[in-house]
Design an enzyme around this catalytic site. Sequence first.
Site, short mmCIF file in Angstrom:
data_model
loop_
_atom_site.label_atom_id
_atom_site.label_comp_id
_atom_site.label_asym_id
_atom_site.label_seq_id
_atom_site.Cartn_x
_atom_site.Cartn_y
_atom_site.Cartn_z
N HIS A 164 0.66 -1.36 0.05
CA HIS A 164 0.10 -0.02 -0.03
C HIS A 164 1.45 0.86 0.10
O HIS A 164 0.41 2.07 -0.60
CB HIS A 164 -0.93 -0.08 1.08
CG HIS A 164 -1.85 -0.62 0.42
ND1 HIS A 164 -2.42 -1.79 1.46
CD2 HIS A 164 -3.30 -1.06 -0.01
CE1 HIS A 164 -3.55 -2.80 0.93
NE2 HIS A 164 -3.84 -2.05 0.03
N CYS B 218 -9.24 -3.59 -11.77
CA CYS B 218 -8.35 -1.57 -10.95
C CYS B 218 -7.13 -2.26 -9.73
O CYS B 218 -6.65 -1.37 -9.43
CB CYS B 218 -9.66 -1.28 -9.88
SG CYS B 218 -10.41 -2.27 -8.64
C1 PEP Z 1 -6.61 -4.35 -5.36
O1 PEP Z 1 -6.13 -5.05 -3.75
O2 PEP Z 1 -6.17 -4.81 -6.14
C2 PEP Z 1 -7.51 -3.26 -4.41
C3 PEP Z 1 -7.45 -2.22 -5.55
O3 PEP Z 1 -7.61 -2.84 -3.35
P1 PEP Z 1 -6.38 -2.33 -2.78
O4 PEP Z 1 -4.93 -2.29 -3.19
O5 PEP Z 1 -6.28 -1.44 -1.91
O6 PEP Z 1 -6.31 -3.39 -1.73
#
Ligand code: PEP
Length: 758
Positions: free
Chosen positions: A372, A685
């Site tokens: 993250h 995404c």
């Molecule tokens: C993912 O897991 O691909 C996502 C878009 O959410 P995050 O990266 O915030 O966990």
Amino acid sequence: MTGPGSASAAGVRRLMRQIRQVMAQSGGAQARLDQFVSIIARNFVAEVCSIYLKRAGGSLELCATEGLDPDAVHRTRLNAGEGLVGYIAANAEPLRLTDARAHPAFVYLPETGEDRVASFLGVPILRGGRPIGVLTVQNSAPRQYDEEEVETLQTAAMILAEVVTDPTLATGLEGIELRPSRPERHVGRRINAGVAIGVAVKREPHVAPTQLIAENPEYEAERLERAIAALRKGVDSLFEGRTSELVGAPREVLEVYRMFANDRGWLERLIEAVRSGLTAEAAVERVRNEHRAKLMSARDSYLRERLHDLEDLANRMLRHLAEDEGRRLGEPSAGIEDGVIFARTLGPAELLEFDPAKLRGVVVEEGSAFSHAAIVARALGVPMIGRAEGILDRVENGDAVIVDGERAEVHLRPTNDVVDAYKERMALSAAEEERIALLKDEPSVTRDGRAVSLLLNVGLNVDLAQIERVGADGIGLFRTEFQFMLAERLPRQDEQTALYRAALDAADEKPVVFRTLDLGGDKLLPYAEIEREENPAMGWRAVRLGLERSGLMRRQLRALVAAAAGRELSVMFPLVATVTEFRDARGLLEKELERAARRGDGVPTSFRVGAMLEAPALAFQLDELMRHADFLSIGANDLLQFFFAADRGHAKLAERYDPLNPAALRFLKQIRDACAAQDKPVTVCGEIAGRPLEAMTLIALGFDRLSMAASSMGRIKRLVLSLDAERAAGRVGALIASSSDTIRPELVALASELGATL
Ligand code: PEP
Ligand code: MG
């Protein structure tokens, strides 16, 4: 003997007072060094006291002396490892000898007039754990220096280190290299592309030189005791899982950590350092430096890891000491212009502590592209390099640095030529950016006429302006938890509403998909206690936490409903694993919509509710899910970590499994086909949607909605415009039948054959 050791605390205090006066005086470096040696010689009743400092080539130069021939100053030099002085620097440990000549490393230097000397005590001058020089005292009569004298000389050496590395003084000592000054190039792994020139900011608390010498040693000892008690308590509660810090650390690591916190050796060193006249903070720094010096030279990675434990403990102690005084040890460096953060690891919240307007880049010794912190770096559009092993030992605060996210290189203290070359490159890429920017208003359609929606992943207020700038078709993923992670307390409902409304306003009629809070895992709130978990990524997080703490989720849904009054509202829930979870979550949203309608508050004109497919289980329930869901969004970061059972933030696994693995691609294709069969929109995404080769592959598999960071948008638009989707689809369809670990090379070749611009 009446030296400070045997003369006890009063003698030490007198010495410290005198040293403090030297530090407070104006005058150049040489004048201070001269005074320093004469004070030490007097206090130790030693015939000789000398300071040797490291030159650029690694030799040690006599820079000041009381007792040796003054003409030898700046002339006498010892090579690394040569003589007693070289020996001390090489070993980074004190050396005390009753008969110096009997030591095998002894060399006689006639130019110094050293022949009278019998006994010898020398200590390294350490900075950041690196020896930058040696401080010695010598007596002509044979004598035994005692423990306390060693201790006192080490304390003096610590203060000396601060004096001589004071950047305003350093210029006075020609050829002396007190901090690494030569250019260095380090290669790591790319986490986020981009190039930046900036100034190094190490993410660790540092004690200001003005805080080194104690006004009142008894008071400092009390403070130290209180901080030790607080530290132990904190570590115990960590261990018992009562706090959210260090979530996920394996038990053995915590054991070792606790062992250090209770280690008599470590604590005694701290107490001794305070007794020798340092403030509690300076004592922590001094002991940290000594441990660093010992452990840094260890080749053994286990030992080096232990160094990090000690560093963490030292940082914790400094925080407790600051709190003890009612101060908060924030990031003093958070606001440095053109800052490039250097850290061992970095959580997303820690990265968000820095002022985004001033941040230029991030370099971590560990880290992975799917963590993250990486996502935050991407959202902020700053280059980030991971796995830059050992770089923290080589970089100093304030060093000029270049972060090259394309080549995964970090240049420390680059030469002017290198800086110029980079400036040129940056100008070129700015020009390319501009060319790409010209594409922003072109419809996103492939060469053979397939429309591909390019959406943005956002989460920070600063992101919102990007929608217009990059010409996105909307927001495909609004990470609502970032607001919570940035705040010092739970954001109020009206604060949430204001942010969501701002996002809808910025999108100006384009669709915005809000994801409800995805907390837990590595996204922790500094102000909320969350239980320690063995496997946080698979634990009590995302929609699971939201359903159980439904008050929190309902307040958020209420804020979303209010923000979207009079417009369309799209909401999705993260990490849905079963249809029931989705229906329950949707039920909460519907209740909020009913409540708003009942109360006569404004309501959205229409609403759509989706699920994020991140748990592989959901892929096998799509028929059922689609009866209740209006759309699907594939969170490929999480989905792939669960698909390969490989932690997305784990540095060692970062490159083990390629998202372009044919089995993973077949899996993604199945999901897309299931959605198409039900006529439900599906978006990708995760980070892969913003990488050209991966995006080409996804389009070839039939995906026509990709959501990515703003910084990726231009390149992906250029790719879409250059791609013949039909031809790519035929070829990729065949390639994914492969049984190899990755089809990346084949896809690169395909892109070039089809003339797709990556
Ligand atoms: C993912 O897991 O691909 C996502 C878009 O959410 P995050 O990266 O915030 O966990
Ligand atoms: Mg996710």
